[in-house]
Design a protein around this motif. Structure first.
Motif, PDB file in Angstrom:
ATOM      1  N   ARG A 144       0.993  -0.848   0.178  1.00 53.91           N
ATOM      2  CA  ARG A 144      -0.617   0.144   0.164  1.00 53.91           C
ATOM      3  C   ARG A 144       1.184   1.215  -0.253  1.00 53.91           C
ATOM      4  NH1 ARG A 144      -2.592   0.228   5.248  1.00 53.91           N
ATOM      5  NH2 ARG A 144      -0.847  -0.623   5.827  1.00 53.91           N
ATOM      6  N   GLU A 145       0.314   2.305  -0.332  1.00 58.23           N
ATOM      7  CA  GLU A 145       1.339   3.591  -0.298  1.00 58.23           C
ATOM      8  C   GLU A 145       1.448   3.788   0.895  1.00 58.23           C
ATOM      9  OE1 GLU A 145      -0.718   6.897  -1.950  1.00 58.23           O
ATOM     10  OE2 GLU A 145      -1.140   6.283  -3.731  1.00 58.23           O
ATOM     11  N   ASP A 146       1.119   3.724   2.090  1.00 59.65           N
ATOM     12  CA  ASP A 146       2.019   3.361   3.180  1.00 59.65           C
ATOM     13  C   ASP A 146       2.686   2.715   3.144  1.00 59.65           C
ATOM     14  OD1 ASP A 146       0.154   5.856   4.367  1.00 59.65           O
ATOM     15  OD2 ASP A 146      -0.772   4.726   5.071  1.00 59.65           O
ATOM     16  N   ASP A 147       2.943   1.336   2.702  1.00 62.53           N
ATOM     17  CA  ASP A 147       3.929   0.586   3.597  1.00 62.53           C
ATOM     18  C   ASP A 147       5.088   1.403   2.294  1.00 62.53           C
ATOM     19  OD1 ASP A 147       2.171  -1.539   4.664  1.00 62.53           O
ATOM     20  OD2 ASP A 147       1.765  -1.805   2.142  1.00 62.53           O
ATOM     21  N   VAL A 148       4.951   2.097   1.410  1.00 66.49           N
ATOM     22  CA  VAL A 148       5.708   2.254   0.921  1.00 66.49           C
ATOM     23  C   VAL A 148       6.218   3.833   1.137  1.00 66.49           C
ATOM     24  CG1 VAL A 148       6.426   3.855  -1.584  1.00 66.49           C
ATOM     25  CG2 VAL A 148       5.204   1.899  -1.567  1.00 66.49           C
ATOM     26  N   ARG A 149       5.830   4.359   1.748  1.00 70.96           N
ATOM     27  CA  ARG A 149       6.390   5.340   2.649  1.00 70.96           C
ATOM     28  C   ARG A 149       6.986   5.478   3.341  1.00 70.96           C
ATOM     29  NH1 ARG A 149       1.029   7.581   1.390  1.00 70.96           N
ATOM     30  NH2 ARG A 149       1.377   9.132  -0.025  1.00 70.96           N
ATOM     31  N   ALA A 150       6.383   3.733   5.069  1.00 73.93           N
ATOM     32  CA  ALA A 150       7.785   3.197   5.780  1.00 73.93           C
ATOM     33  C   ALA A 150       8.508   2.861   5.077  1.00 73.93           C
ATOM     34  CB  ALA A 150       6.426   2.295   6.394  1.00 73.93           C
ATOM     35  N   ALA A 151       8.689   2.242   4.333  1.00 69.98           N
ATOM     36  CA  ALA A 151       9.831   1.277   3.881  1.00 69.98           C
ATOM     37  C   ALA A 151      10.675   3.046   3.149  1.00 69.98           C
ATOM     38  CB  ALA A 151       9.741   1.035   2.672  1.00 69.98           C
ATOM     39  N   LEU A 152      10.634   3.730   3.316  1.00 73.54           N
ATOM     40  CA  LEU A 152      11.400   5.073   2.936  1.00 73.54           C
ATOM     41  C   LEU A 152      12.123   6.283   2.718  1.00 73.54           C
ATOM     42  CD1 LEU A 152      10.191   5.125  -0.858  1.00 73.54           C
ATOM     43  CD2 LEU A 152      12.179   3.366  -0.001  1.00 73.54           C
ATOM     44  N   ARG A 153      11.050   6.205   4.248  1.00 74.34           N
ATOM     45  CA  ARG A 153      11.175   7.187   5.560  1.00 74.34           C
ATOM     46  C   ARG A 153      12.732   7.633   6.040  1.00 74.34           C
ATOM     47  NH1 ARG A 153      10.020   2.784   8.342  1.00 74.34           N
ATOM     48  NH2 ARG A 153      11.335   1.802  10.306  1.00 74.34           N
ATOM     49  N   HIS A 154      13.379   6.560   5.593  1.00 76.38           N
ATOM     50  CA  HIS A 154      15.299   6.622   6.184  1.00 76.38           C
ATOM     51  C   HIS A 154      15.651   7.323   4.223  1.00 76.38           C
ATOM     52  CE1 HIS A 154      14.073   5.770  10.330  1.00 76.38           C
ATOM     53  NE2 HIS A 154      14.134   4.524   9.757  1.00 76.38           N
ATOM     54  N   ASN A 155      15.670   7.134   3.082  1.00 76.43           N
ATOM     55  CA  ASN A 155      15.858   7.814   1.996  1.00 76.43           C
ATOM     56  C   ASN A 155      15.599   9.475   2.007  1.00 76.43           C
ATOM     57  OD1 ASN A 155      15.344   4.921   2.384  1.00 76.43           O
ATOM     58  ND2 ASN A 155      17.093   5.435   0.936  1.00 76.43           N
ATOM     59  N   LEU A 156      16.829  10.369   2.491  1.00 80.12           N
ATOM     60  CA  LEU A 156      16.081  11.582   2.072  1.00 80.12           C
ATOM     61  C   LEU A 156      16.035  12.420   0.462  1.00 80.12           C
ATOM     62  CD1 LEU A 156      18.031  12.853   4.875  1.00 80.12           C
ATOM     63  CD2 LEU A 156      15.415  12.057   5.210  1.00 80.12           C
ATOM     64  N   CYS A 157      14.674  13.027   0.398  1.00 78.05           N
ATOM     65  CA  CYS A 157      15.418  13.567  -1.377  1.00 78.05           C
ATOM     66  C   CYS A 157      14.770  15.341  -0.997  1.00 78.05           C
ATOM     67  CB  CYS A 157      14.295  13.305  -2.128  1.00 78.05           C
ATOM     68  SG  CYS A 157      13.738  14.127  -3.141  1.00 78.05           S
TER      69      CYS A 157
END
Length: 181
Positions: free
Chosen positions: A124-137
């Motif tokens: 889900r989109e929430d899963d993606v956001r959680a998985a990428l939370r430590h990657n900065l853009c």
């Protein structure tokens, strides 16, 4: 003091002499000419240096090269099929959904997305956001990055193949909990 290590990077074996304090990022970039992992913060906080080590995402800026002895390392360069020039579905997803602006964070975003999709092929989109939370853009393309990962998941499901593959189509080892960083 130099130490001999053997690592497999993107399917190619390398025997190297490395100092005890050298990071895997430095060895990949300086010794092997692999430029996708970037030096961002040097503190494992931004994700720009993320690579897969034995199937698990690792921050190569803080991982000592000596600790990677015997490991299989996959970088962004190892995902596309060099023979056919076909992009990995995660790479293709980022192209199709315009998930990059400057591209500095792209390596870490793709490698972290690969790790997520290898354990959760239908996030889900929430899963993606959680998985990428430590990657900065810093460019602010977060919406497009999430859309890119969702598109990559679609492409992988359509292909019916393993979620995570390396150059030549061979599967990556399954992702383990935690990192080596």
């Amino acid at each position: 003091m130099d130490r001999s290590i053997d690592i497999v990077v993107n399917g190619s074996r390398h025997a190297l002499a490395v100092g005890d304090r050298r990071s895997l990022l430095d060895v990949l970039r300086s010794d092997l000419g692999i430029t996708s992992p970037k030096y961002g913060c040097g503190l494992a906080q931004c994700g720009a240096c993320t690579v897969m080590v034995d199937g698990a995402p690792a921050r190569s800026c803080v991982l000592r090269a000596a600790k990677a002895d015997g490991a299989a390392i996959t970088t962004l360069e190892g995902l596309a099929d060099a023979g056919s020039a076909a992009l990995h579905p995660v790479q293709q997803g980022f192209v199709e959904a315009a998930g990059a602006q400057c591209g500095y964070c792209l390596n870490g975003m793709i490698m972290s997305a690969l790790a997520l999709l290898s354990v959760n092929p239908d996030p889900r989109e929430d899963d993606v956001r959680a998985a990428l939370r430590h990657n900065l853009c810093r460019c602010g393309t977060h919406k497009e990055i999430v859309a890119s990962v969702m598109r990559a998941a679609e492409l992988m499901r359509e292909a019916g193949g393993p979620a995570a593959t390396r150059k030549g189509g061979a599967p990556l080892p399954p992702v383990r909990e935690g990192t080596l960083a």
